[in-house]
Motif scaffolding. Structure first.
Motif, mmCIF file in Angstrom:
data_model
loop_
_atom_site.group_PDB
_atom_site.id
_atom_site.type_symbol
_atom_site.label_atom_id
_atom_site.label_comp_id
_atom_site.label_asym_id
_atom_site.label_seq_id
_atom_site.Cartn_x
_atom_site.Cartn_y
_atom_site.Cartn_z
ATOM 1 N N LEU A 286 80.681 -24.926 -13.365
ATOM 2 C CA LEU A 286 80.722 -24.031 -12.098
ATOM 3 C C LEU A 286 81.071 -24.445 -10.743
ATOM 4 O O LEU A 286 81.909 -23.727 -10.049
ATOM 5 C CB LEU A 286 79.189 -23.408 -11.797
ATOM 6 N N LYS A 287 81.028 -25.670 -10.377
ATOM 7 C CA LYS A 287 81.113 -26.512 -9.409
ATOM 8 C C LYS A 287 82.901 -26.608 -9.063
ATOM 9 O O LYS A 287 83.531 -26.243 -8.301
ATOM 10 C CB LYS A 287 80.745 -27.894 -8.926
ATOM 11 N N LEU A 288 83.279 -27.006 -10.327
ATOM 12 C CA LEU A 288 84.626 -27.198 -10.362
ATOM 13 C C LEU A 288 85.519 -25.774 -10.434
ATOM 14 O O LEU A 288 86.539 -25.490 -9.707
ATOM 15 C CB LEU A 288 85.108 -27.948 -11.894
ATOM 16 N N LEU A 289 84.993 -24.659 -11.260
ATOM 17 C CA LEU A 289 85.760 -23.435 -11.370
ATOM 18 C C LEU A 289 85.590 -22.620 -9.724
ATOM 19 O O LEU A 289 86.656 -22.299 -9.373
ATOM 20 C CB LEU A 289 84.736 -22.573 -12.168
ATOM 21 N N GLY A 290 84.627 -23.052 -8.946
ATOM 22 C CA GLY A 290 84.475 -22.239 -7.796
ATOM 23 C C GLY A 290 85.072 -23.183 -6.741
ATOM 24 O O GLY A 290 84.848 -22.908 -5.550
ATOM 25 N N SER A 291 85.712 -24.141 -6.920
ATOM 26 C CA SER A 291 86.177 -24.960 -5.835
ATOM 27 C C SER A 291 87.299 -24.395 -4.989
ATOM 28 O O SER A 291 87.921 -23.600 -5.732
ATOM 29 C CB SER A 291 86.568 -26.294 -6.247
ATOM 30 N N ALA A 292 87.441 -24.641 -3.781
ATOM 31 C CA ALA A 292 88.663 -23.982 -3.028
ATOM 32 C C ALA A 292 89.752 -25.254 -2.868
ATOM 33 O O ALA A 292 89.427 -26.560 -2.584
ATOM 34 C CB ALA A 292 88.269 -23.727 -1.554
ATOM 35 N N PRO A 293 90.966 -25.060 -2.621
ATOM 36 C CA PRO A 293 92.113 -26.142 -2.357
ATOM 37 C C PRO A 293 91.820 -26.710 -0.832
ATOM 38 O O PRO A 293 92.487 -27.684 -0.787
ATOM 39 C CB PRO A 293 93.419 -25.538 -2.689
ATOM 40 N N ILE A 294 91.526 -26.014 0.178
ATOM 41 C CA ILE A 294 91.213 -26.439 1.224
ATOM 42 C C ILE A 294 89.974 -26.326 2.095
ATOM 43 O O ILE A 294 89.059 -25.136 1.267
ATOM 44 C CB ILE A 294 92.388 -25.892 2.306
ATOM 45 N N THR A 295 89.613 -26.763 2.904
ATOM 46 C CA THR A 295 88.335 -26.593 3.776
ATOM 47 C C THR A 295 88.456 -25.362 4.624
ATOM 48 O O THR A 295 89.428 -24.927 5.034
ATOM 49 C CB THR A 295 87.910 -27.897 4.497
ATOM 50 N N GLU A 296 87.322 -25.001 5.312
ATOM 51 C CA GLU A 296 87.312 -23.868 6.118
ATOM 52 C C GLU A 296 88.019 -24.462 7.311
ATOM 53 O O GLU A 296 88.791 -23.674 7.975
ATOM 54 C CB GLU A 296 85.881 -23.205 6.449
ATOM 55 N N ASN A 297 87.723 -25.545 7.849
ATOM 56 C CA ASN A 297 88.481 -26.163 9.270
ATOM 57 C C ASN A 297 89.875 -26.060 9.060
ATOM 58 O O ASN A 297 90.568 -25.884 9.571
ATOM 59 C CB ASN A 297 87.927 -27.429 9.383
ATOM 60 N N GLU A 298 90.393 -26.582 7.720
ATOM 61 C CA GLU A 298 91.654 -26.553 7.319
ATOM 62 C C GLU A 298 92.230 -25.228 7.276
ATOM 63 O O GLU A 298 93.590 -24.957 7.803
ATOM 64 C CB GLU A 298 92.006 -27.168 5.896
ATOM 65 N N ALA A 299 91.646 -24.160 6.974
ATOM 66 C CA ALA A 299 92.105 -22.912 6.740
ATOM 67 C C ALA A 299 92.338 -22.375 8.410
ATOM 68 O O ALA A 299 93.362 -21.812 8.499
ATOM 69 C CB ALA A 299 90.961 -22.224 6.166
ATOM 70 N N ILE A 300 91.414 -22.620 9.121
ATOM 71 C CA ILE A 300 91.686 -21.938 10.623
ATOM 72 C C ILE A 300 93.028 -22.958 11.476
ATOM 73 O O ILE A 300 93.676 -22.258 12.016
ATOM 74 C CB ILE A 300 90.424 -22.521 11.476
ATOM 75 N N GLU A 301 92.851 -24.200 10.804
ATOM 76 C CA GLU A 301 94.173 -24.979 11.504
ATOM 77 C C GLU A 301 95.448 -24.488 10.927
ATOM 78 O O GLU A 301 96.716 -24.216 11.755
ATOM 79 C CB GLU A 301 93.962 -26.642 11.324
ATOM 80 N N PHE A 302 95.509 -24.023 9.669
ATOM 81 C CA PHE A 302 96.600 -23.528 9.141
ATOM 82 C C PHE A 302 97.107 -22.423 9.846
ATOM 83 O O PHE A 302 98.364 -22.094 10.176
ATOM 84 C CB PHE A 302 96.551 -23.188 7.698
ATOM 85 N N ALA A 303 95.942 -21.318 9.864
ATOM 86 C CA ALA A 303 96.241 -20.059 10.554
ATOM 87 C C ALA A 303 96.977 -20.176 12.018
ATOM 88 O O ALA A 303 97.539 -19.183 12.432
ATOM 89 C CB ALA A 303 95.012 -19.106 10.442
ATOM 90 N N SER A 304 96.570 -21.301 12.661
ATOM 91 C CA SER A 304 96.977 -21.198 14.057
ATOM 92 C C SER A 304 98.126 -21.911 14.147
ATOM 93 O O SER A 304 98.511 -21.695 15.326
ATOM 94 C CB SER A 304 95.853 -21.817 14.687
ATOM 95 N N LYS A 305 98.402 -22.825 13.365
ATOM 96 C CA LYS A 305 99.669 -23.342 13.353
ATOM 97 C C LYS A 305 100.653 -23.212 12.345
ATOM 98 O O LYS A 305 101.601 -22.455 12.285
ATOM 99 C CB LYS A 305 99.309 -24.866 13.500
ATOM 100 N N GLN A 306 100.698 -24.141 11.183
ATOM 101 C CA GLN A 306 101.700 -24.000 10.065
ATOM 102 C C GLN A 306 102.005 -22.811 9.615
ATOM 103 O O GLN A 306 103.313 -22.626 8.923
ATOM 104 C CB GLN A 306 101.407 -25.090 9.158
#
Length: 445
Positions: A387-407
């Protein structure tokens, strides 16, 4: 007649002299039923109070995301105005986005209208403090369920979002593609906010494994429950109420989940450079005033309600819930709910595209692989490590926010990242399948 004229003059409105007809151009992701009812009623209202007809010209470019992109793109070419008067519908996030980009026209309706609408509901603003946008109706998000099939198949009533992860529900849950549906995007985002990033993705992934398919249009998702194609579905309240009105309360139910419920205003605003500003202001007055609010709230066939289509939306006027109790199909008032969860609209707006594309890449586009992996996990008894592997995400929440504001603003980075997420998800699901294959081989030996 003289009394009506006096009322409108007191409200700061004027009667046009010598005007034969008027138009207002509205871009909206609203469905055809809402367009027909509001177009007809506004025309009648305008003729009644101003002596001339006012036709609503609807502009349809797709769902909420498509409408935002269209407006944004048009303003980049024509910064003074795009020939459209009003943006109507799609939740609240589009209006926060358009307001921040200064693409909305400030307008405060007459006091007799605005004084009936509270500033907030469940901690969420119903309208902008600076009067750039307004909640035209209120929306709640929940689970539409086919009670008839539940009885026949001895299936449980889902009372929490987490209930949709139950392996018994494999293949019978309905959802829409959050890249096309603002409603679906909001519901998935709500799960991430309520449960937190890591646990939220685990729940979303398991629900995705139970999902039959992802629809492009969220209204289709609701209809499939009535047809029995699915038994449970993500649904905005008015789609749920509409299906219940069609199939009967004994066969269908709409549940506000006990773990959390988000209440959101569904907005309306005048766009910058509105070519028909006075008519646009009147349209806002109509939608927010009692005549427009009755279209949302009253059942089809009521003398003051919709004529041809049931809309079944929650009004922004609290007094309606007492005045029309037992008449409206809306059985609860959002102003009476004791909700502790506060949906963060600005956070949702800031990472909207990131979350939508992540959901698309690791849940929707790779759905066939996800379903097979989830089936394998179920077969092995839903082990914690699986279940842990199945539900894992490719990026963290902080990385998501950083992506959204920049790259994320760079198309090349965005396209490359989405492909990387798809490959990452496929590898994750295949590794879970390989684990099953290896276990089967060992058993056979």
């Amino acid at each position: 007649m003289y009394f009506r004229i006096l009322i409108f003059l007191l409200c700061g409105l004027t009667i046009l002299q010598g005007e034969e007809s008027a138009k207002v151009y509205v871009i909206s992701p609203h469905n055809q039923s809402i367009r027909i009812e509001f177009g007809r009623a506004f025309n009648e209202w305008h003729k009644k109070y101003f002596g001339v007809e006012a036709k609503v010209e609807w502009r349809d470019v797709g769902g909420t995301t498509d409408a935002i992109r269209f407006v944004d793109s048009e303003f980049s070419r024509k910064p003074q105005g795009i020939g459209i008067d009003i943006f109507f519908g799609g939740g609240l996030e589009p209006f926060l986005y358009l307001s921040d980009k200064k693409l909305l026209e400030r307008y405060k309706p007459p006091q007799v209208i605005i004084e009936k609408i509270p500033k907030t509901v469940c901690g969420i603003d119903i309208y902008d403090s600076d009067y750039y946008w307004y909640g035209a109706a209120l929306s709640s998000f929940g689970i539409l369920q086919n009670k008839l099939i539940q009885r026949l198949r001895n299936l449980p009533l889902a009372k929490r979002w987490e209930d949709l992860t139950d392996p018994q529900l494999y293949g019978i849950v309905g959802a829409g593609d959050p890249r096309n549906s603002g409603t679906m995007n909001t519901m998935f985002e709500s799960i991430l906010q309520a449960y937190g990033w890591e646990r939220g993705w685990q729940i979303i992934t398991m629900i995705g494994g139970n999902t039959r398919k992802f629809d492009r249009i969220s209204s289709t998702t609701a209809k499939d429950v009535t047809l029995g194609e699915t038994v449970y579905a993500f649904a905005i309240d008015f789609y749920g109420f509409t299906q219940i009105a069609m199939a009967g309360k004994e066969n269908m139910t709409f549940v506000l989940p006990e773990d959390f419920t988000a209440i959101n205003p569904d907005g309306i605003a005048i766009l910058k450079g509105s070519p028909n500003l006075e008519i646009a202001q009147r349209f806002v007055d109509f939608v927010l005033g009692e005549d427009g609010q009755k279209l949302w709230f009253l059942p089809k066939g009521h003398p003051e309600g919709p004529k041809s289509f049931s809309i079944e939306r929650m009004s922004v006027i609290p007094e309606f819930y007492k005045r029309y109790k037992g008449i409206s199909n809306i059985e609860f008032s959002p102003f009476d709910l004791n909700i502790t969860f506060k949906y963060n609209n600005r956070l949702a707006r800031d990472r909207r595209e990131i979350v939508a594309e992540m959901l698309g890449a690791i849940i929707v586009d790779t759905h066939s692989e996800l379903k097979e992996a989830w089936k394998a996990v179920i077969k092995r008894g839903c082990q914690p490590e699986d279940l842990k592997l199945l539900g894992s995400a490719p990026i963290t929440e902080n990385e998501a926010i950083e992506f959204a504001s920049k790259q994320w603003k760079a198309p090349s980075f965005r396209n490359r990242t989405v492909i990387q997420w798809q490959i990452w998800a496929q590898n994750k699901y295949r590794s879970l399948l390989k684990k099953e294959t290896a276990a089967d081989s060992k058993t056979n030996k």
